[in-house]
Write a protein that holds these residues in place. Structure first.
Motif, PDB file in Angstrom:
ATOM      1  N   ARG A  89       0.856  -1.186   0.000  1.00  0.00           N
ATOM      2  CA  ARG A  89       0.000   0.000   0.000  1.00  0.00           C
ATOM      3  C   ARG A  89       0.892   1.235   0.000  1.00  0.00           C
ATOM      4  NH1 ARG A  89      -1.350  -2.200   5.627  1.00  0.00           N
ATOM      5  NH2 ARG A  89      -0.579  -0.626   7.064  1.00  0.00           N
ATOM      6  N   PRO A  90       0.335   2.380  -0.354  1.00  0.00           N
ATOM      7  CA  PRO A  90       1.150   3.601  -0.421  1.00  0.00           C
ATOM      8  C   PRO A  90       1.704   3.997   0.949  1.00  0.00           C
ATOM      9  CG  PRO A  90      -1.020   3.933  -1.434  1.00  0.00           C
ATOM     10  CD  PRO A  90      -1.048   2.600  -0.760  1.00  0.00           C
ATOM     11  N   LEU A  91       2.832   4.691   0.924  1.00  0.00           N
ATOM     12  CA  LEU A  91       3.464   5.115   2.169  1.00  0.00           C
ATOM     13  C   LEU A  91       2.570   6.012   3.020  1.00  0.00           C
ATOM     14  CD1 LEU A  91       7.173   5.907   1.203  1.00  0.00           C
ATOM     15  CD2 LEU A  91       6.260   3.865   2.327  1.00  0.00           C
ATOM     16  N   ASP A  92       1.670   6.759   2.387  1.00  0.00           N
ATOM     17  CA  ASP A  92       0.794   7.625   3.176  1.00  0.00           C
ATOM     18  C   ASP A  92      -0.290   6.838   3.912  1.00  0.00           C
ATOM     19  OD1 ASP A  92      -0.894   7.037   1.034  1.00  0.00           O
ATOM     20  OD2 ASP A  92      -1.342   9.129   0.572  1.00  0.00           O
ATOM     21  N   ARG A  93      -0.334   5.524   3.670  1.00  0.00           N
ATOM     22  CA  ARG A  93      -1.280   4.659   4.390  1.00  0.00           C
ATOM     23  C   ARG A  93      -0.561   3.664   5.296  1.00  0.00           C
ATOM     24  NH1 ARG A  93      -4.481   1.785   0.512  1.00  0.00           N
ATOM     25  NH2 ARG A  93      -5.518   0.930   2.343  1.00  0.00           N
ATOM     26  N   ILE A  94       0.717   3.948   5.571  1.00  0.00           N
ATOM     27  CA  ILE A  94       1.506   3.120   6.492  1.00  0.00           C
ATOM     28  C   ILE A  94       2.054   4.044   7.577  1.00  0.00           C
ATOM     29  CG2 ILE A  94       3.471   1.566   6.768  1.00  0.00           C
ATOM     30  CD1 ILE A  94       3.333   1.099   3.684  1.00  0.00           C
ATOM     31  N   SER A  95       1.722   3.752   8.819  1.00  0.00           N
ATOM     32  CA  SER A  95       2.228   4.570   9.925  1.00  0.00           C
ATOM     33  C   SER A  95       3.453   3.910  10.548  1.00  0.00           C
ATOM     34  CB  SER A  95       1.148   4.760  10.994  1.00  0.00           C
ATOM     35  OG  SER A  95       0.937   3.554  11.705  1.00  0.00           O
ATOM     36  N   GLN A 154       2.203   9.418  12.497  1.00  0.00           N
ATOM     37  CA  GLN A 154       3.261   9.706  11.526  1.00  0.00           C
ATOM     38  C   GLN A 154       3.270   8.655  10.417  1.00  0.00           C
ATOM     39  OE1 GLN A 154       7.133  10.939  13.035  1.00  0.00           O
ATOM     40  NE2 GLN A 154       6.256  10.903  15.090  1.00  0.00           N
ATOM     41  N   THR A 155       3.130   9.114   9.186  1.00  0.00           N
ATOM     42  CA  THR A 155       3.154   8.185   8.062  1.00  0.00           C
ATOM     43  C   THR A 155       4.573   8.039   7.513  1.00  0.00           C
ATOM     44  OG1 THR A 155       2.816   9.824   6.317  1.00  0.00           O
ATOM     45  CG2 THR A 155       0.821   8.908   7.384  1.00  0.00           C
ATOM     46  N   LEU A 156       4.775   6.935   6.826  1.00  0.00           N
ATOM     47  CA  LEU A 156       6.072   6.733   6.185  1.00  0.00           C
ATOM     48  C   LEU A 156       6.279   7.700   5.028  1.00  0.00           C
ATOM     49  CD1 LEU A 156       6.776   2.908   6.230  1.00  0.00           C
ATOM     50  CD2 LEU A 156       7.343   4.669   7.882  1.00  0.00           C
ATOM     51  N   ASP A 157       5.187   8.226   4.471  1.00  0.00           N
ATOM     52  CA  ASP A 157       5.344   9.214   3.411  1.00  0.00           C
ATOM     53  C   ASP A 157       5.973  10.493   3.964  1.00  0.00           C
ATOM     54  OD1 ASP A 157       5.052   9.787   0.610  1.00  0.00           O
ATOM     55  OD2 ASP A 157       3.569  11.285   1.217  1.00  0.00           O
ATOM     56  N   ALA A 158       5.589  10.894   5.159  1.00  0.00           N
ATOM     57  CA  ALA A 158       6.211  12.064   5.787  1.00  0.00           C
ATOM     58  C   ALA A 158       7.691  11.800   6.060  1.00  0.00           C
ATOM     59  CB  ALA A 158       5.481  12.428   7.081  1.00  0.00           C
ATOM     60  N   ILE A 159       8.008  10.589   6.460  1.00  0.00           N
ATOM     61  CA  ILE A 159       9.408  10.211   6.693  1.00  0.00           C
ATOM     62  C   ILE A 159      10.173  10.239   5.366  1.00  0.00           C
ATOM     63  CG2 ILE A 159      10.959   8.391   7.531  1.00  0.00           C
ATOM     64  CD1 ILE A 159       9.148   9.681   9.718  1.00  0.00           C
ATOM     65  N   ARG A 160       9.562   9.696   4.300  1.00  0.00           N
ATOM     66  CA  ARG A 160      10.196   9.714   2.973  1.00  0.00           C
ATOM     67  C   ARG A 160      10.494  11.145   2.540  1.00  0.00           C
ATOM     68  NH1 ARG A 160       8.804  11.542  -1.454  1.00  0.00           N
ATOM     69  NH2 ARG A 160       6.620  11.765  -0.848  1.00  0.00           N
ATOM     70  N   GLN A 161       9.521  12.019   2.712  1.00  0.00           N
ATOM     71  CA  GLN A 161       9.711  13.412   2.315  1.00  0.00           C
ATOM     72  C   GLN A 161      10.880  14.049   3.062  1.00  0.00           C
ATOM     73  OE1 GLN A 161       6.001  15.636   2.497  1.00  0.00           O
ATOM     74  NE2 GLN A 161       4.894  13.875   1.691  1.00  0.00           N
TER      75      GLN A 161
END
Length: 158
Positions: free
Chosen positions: A67-73, A130-137
């Protein structure tokens, strides 16, 4: 918390950077950070059981994000690797030894267990927010060349 959580988090970011069409083997993901492949594979299998990554068997198989990183905490990954149990487990030692026994009253919850439970709840809420998408950014701000370096390194292995 085990080092497996850190490894799993980095692997999720690396899978996102590798692209949705590429399955990456545990050995290849491990080699990127010079980690033991067998141990990283256990973390990836835990992520697969939790629905965070998917795995494809075979010589061209490997792992992809499910699933997308914004849906993984962060909490999703911690729970997948560490399990759902609380970090602190009260063994009610207050009821043992000379301080315990029949003369003592233990009708109320242990004050220490109560405080630790509140702290753990706050910690879990913060990880869940906190999502992994925020971490990626944030990682891409700190190291803008990282995604391209990873993709080039994976291409060289083909």
């Amino acid at each position: 918390m085990s080092e497996g959580v850190e490894w799993a988090l980095h692997s999720c970011i690396n899978l996102a950077w590798s692209g949705p069409d590429r399955a990456v083997s545990a050995a290849r993901l491990a080699a990127w950070h010079d980690l033991p492949a067998a141990y990283l594979n256990k973390q990836l299998q835990a992520l697969a059981r939790a629905g965070i990554v998917s795995s494809t068997p075979g010589p061209k198989g490997g792992f992809r994000l499910a699933r997308p990183l914004d849906r993984i905490s962060l909490m999703d990954v911690v729970a997948a690797v560490e399990g759902p149990d609380q970090a602190f487990r009260c063994a009610e030692i207050r009821q043992q030894g000379p301080g315990g026994g029949p003369a003592a009253s233990f009708t109320a919850d242990c004050a220490i267990a109560h405080a630790m439970s509140r702290a753990e709840l706050a910690w879990r809420r913060e990880l869940a927010a906190q999502t992994l998408d925020a971490i990626r950014q944030q990682a891409e701000i700190q190291a803008p060349q990282a995604p391209q370096r990873l993709r080039a390194w994976l291409e060289a292995a083909r």
